[in-house]
Design a protein around this motif. Sequence first.
Motif, PDB file in Angstrom:
ATOM      1  N   LYS A  89       0.843  -1.212   0.000  1.00 47.66           N
ATOM      2  CA  LYS A  89       0.000   0.000   0.000  1.00 47.66           C
ATOM      3  C   LYS A  89       0.873   1.255   0.000  1.00 47.66           C
ATOM      4  O   LYS A  89       0.680   2.169  -0.810  1.00 47.66           O
ATOM      5  CB  LYS A  89      -0.912  -0.034   1.224  1.00 47.66           C
ATOM      6  CG  LYS A  89      -1.799   1.164   1.387  1.00 47.66           C
ATOM      7  CD  LYS A  89      -2.743   0.949   2.562  1.00 47.66           C
ATOM      8  CE  LYS A  89      -3.612   2.156   2.838  1.00 47.66           C
ATOM      9  NZ  LYS A  89      -2.913   3.251   3.486  1.00 47.66           N
ATOM     10  N   GLU A  90       1.839   1.283   0.915  1.00 44.11           N
ATOM     11  CA  GLU A  90       2.687   2.481   1.008  1.00 44.11           C
ATOM     12  C   GLU A  90       3.525   2.665  -0.250  1.00 44.11           C
ATOM     13  O   GLU A  90       3.745   3.789  -0.699  1.00 44.11           O
ATOM     14  CB  GLU A  90       3.573   2.399   2.255  1.00 44.11           C
ATOM     15  CG  GLU A  90       2.783   2.737   3.501  1.00 44.11           C
ATOM     16  CD  GLU A  90       3.465   2.293   4.787  1.00 44.11           C
ATOM     17  OE1 GLU A  90       4.695   2.139   4.790  1.00 44.11           O
ATOM     18  OE2 GLU A  90       2.740   2.090   5.782  1.00 44.11           O
ATOM     19  N   ASP A  94       3.336   5.994  -2.391  1.00 40.44           N
ATOM     20  CA  ASP A  94       4.547   6.815  -2.538  1.00 40.44           C
ATOM     21  C   ASP A  94       4.936   6.989  -4.001  1.00 40.44           C
ATOM     22  O   ASP A  94       5.523   8.009  -4.375  1.00 40.44           O
ATOM     23  CB  ASP A  94       5.719   6.201  -1.749  1.00 40.44           C
ATOM     24  CG  ASP A  94       5.474   6.279  -0.243  1.00 40.44           C
ATOM     25  OD1 ASP A  94       4.506   6.955   0.165  1.00 40.44           O
ATOM     26  OD2 ASP A  94       6.236   5.657   0.519  1.00 40.44           O
ATOM     27  N   ALA A  95       4.634   5.998  -4.830  1.00 40.82           N
ATOM     28  CA  ALA A  95       4.986   6.095  -6.253  1.00 40.82           C
ATOM     29  C   ALA A  95       3.932   6.870  -7.053  1.00 40.82           C
ATOM     30  O   ALA A  95       4.083   7.072  -8.255  1.00 40.82           O
ATOM     31  CB  ALA A  95       5.162   4.692  -6.842  1.00 40.82           C
ATOM     32  N   ASN A 141       3.922   3.559 -15.776  1.00 38.43           N
ATOM     33  CA  ASN A 141       5.265   3.717 -15.204  1.00 38.43           C
ATOM     34  C   ASN A 141       5.235   3.845 -13.684  1.00 38.43           C
ATOM     35  O   ASN A 141       6.084   3.306 -12.983  1.00 38.43           O
ATOM     36  CB  ASN A 141       5.981   4.926 -15.821  1.00 38.43           C
ATOM     37  CG  ASN A 141       6.429   4.609 -17.238  1.00 38.43           C
ATOM     38  OD1 ASN A 141       6.542   3.433 -17.600  1.00 38.43           O
ATOM     39  ND2 ASN A 141       6.663   5.629 -18.046  1.00 38.43           N
ATOM     40  N   MET A 142       4.218   4.550 -13.167  1.00 38.17           N
ATOM     41  CA  MET A 142       4.155   4.721 -11.711  1.00 38.17           C
ATOM     42  C   MET A 142       3.864   3.384 -11.025  1.00 38.17           C
ATOM     43  O   MET A 142       4.312   3.140  -9.903  1.00 38.17           O
ATOM     44  CB  MET A 142       3.065   5.728 -11.350  1.00 38.17           C
ATOM     45  CG  MET A 142       3.398   7.136 -11.802  1.00 38.17           C
ATOM     46  SD  MET A 142       2.060   8.228 -11.351  1.00 38.17           S
ATOM     47  CE  MET A 142       2.195   9.438 -12.637  1.00 38.17           C
ATOM     48  N   ILE A 143       3.108   2.547 -11.701  1.00 42.82           N
ATOM     49  CA  ILE A 143       2.811   1.232 -11.111  1.00 42.82           C
ATOM     50  C   ILE A 143       4.071   0.361 -11.135  1.00 42.82           C
ATOM     51  O   ILE A 143       4.383  -0.324 -10.154  1.00 42.82           O
ATOM     52  CB  ILE A 143       1.623   0.579 -11.834  1.00 42.82           C
ATOM     53  CG1 ILE A 143       0.366   1.401 -11.521  1.00 42.82           C
ATOM     54  CG2 ILE A 143       1.448  -0.875 -11.391  1.00 42.82           C
ATOM     55  CD1 ILE A 143      -0.869   1.002 -12.254  1.00 42.82           C
ATOM     56  N   ALA A 146       6.092   1.466  -8.367  1.00 45.86           N
ATOM     57  CA  ALA A 146       5.524   1.002  -7.086  1.00 45.86           C
ATOM     58  C   ALA A 146       5.934  -0.438  -6.807  1.00 45.86           C
ATOM     59  O   ALA A 146       6.300  -0.786  -5.680  1.00 45.86           O
ATOM     60  CB  ALA A 146       4.003   1.113  -7.124  1.00 45.86           C
ATOM     61  N   VAL A 147       5.881  -1.277  -7.822  1.00 43.81           N
ATOM     62  CA  VAL A 147       6.237  -2.690  -7.626  1.00 43.81           C
ATOM     63  C   VAL A 147       7.726  -2.802  -7.288  1.00 43.81           C
ATOM     64  O   VAL A 147       8.127  -3.556  -6.391  1.00 43.81           O
ATOM     65  CB  VAL A 147       5.895  -3.524  -8.879  1.00 43.81           C
ATOM     66  CG1 VAL A 147       6.311  -4.976  -8.686  1.00 43.81           C
ATOM     67  CG2 VAL A 147       4.406  -3.434  -9.198  1.00 43.81           C
TER      68      VAL A 147
END
Length: 158
Positions: A89-90, A94-95, A141-143, A146-147
């Motif tokens: 989640k964080e 954050d991303a 890209n943000m996902i 995040a990963v």
Amino acid sequence: MINKIKFTLNFEEVEIETSAVRRLLDVLRDDFKLQGVKEGCGEGECGACAVLMNGDIVHSCMVPIGQVEGKEIITIEGMQRTQKYSVLKESFEDAGAVQCGFCTPGMIIATEALLRKYPKPTDEQIREGISGNLCRCTGYNMIIDAVRIASQRGDGLW
Ligand code: FES
Ligand code: FES
């Protein structure tokens, strides 16, 4: 025809009596009130309804409940009870990978399935891992970021 179907749902044994051809998605949302499992396309194309079945990602809109007999299902609500969830989640927050949030439960399920298989995934493996999940808001890209962040922060959890 009504069948008795037993399976494990979010770490607890459950049993229901229902038609074996009902969609797992409907059983989760209507019978078990697990509203974190979303319906998007209803055709196996968007990933909004993703859950884990024996550790693999499945699209619950495409799974008849009869096929779930004896299996282990984990939804986003089950994930929320795990230590890994706060890392996921964080990392997504954050991303900047959570915007409208509609795709987020499915993306988190896809990420969990991916990190179970590849705790330190390459960008290519991340793209492949989330390829069954659509996001209308973020661009991907943000996902992917995040990963990557989750995999770094969750060192040892997967
Ligand atoms: S609602 Fe199941 S894949 Fe879109
Ligand atoms: S954040 Fe809106 S669909 Fe992904």
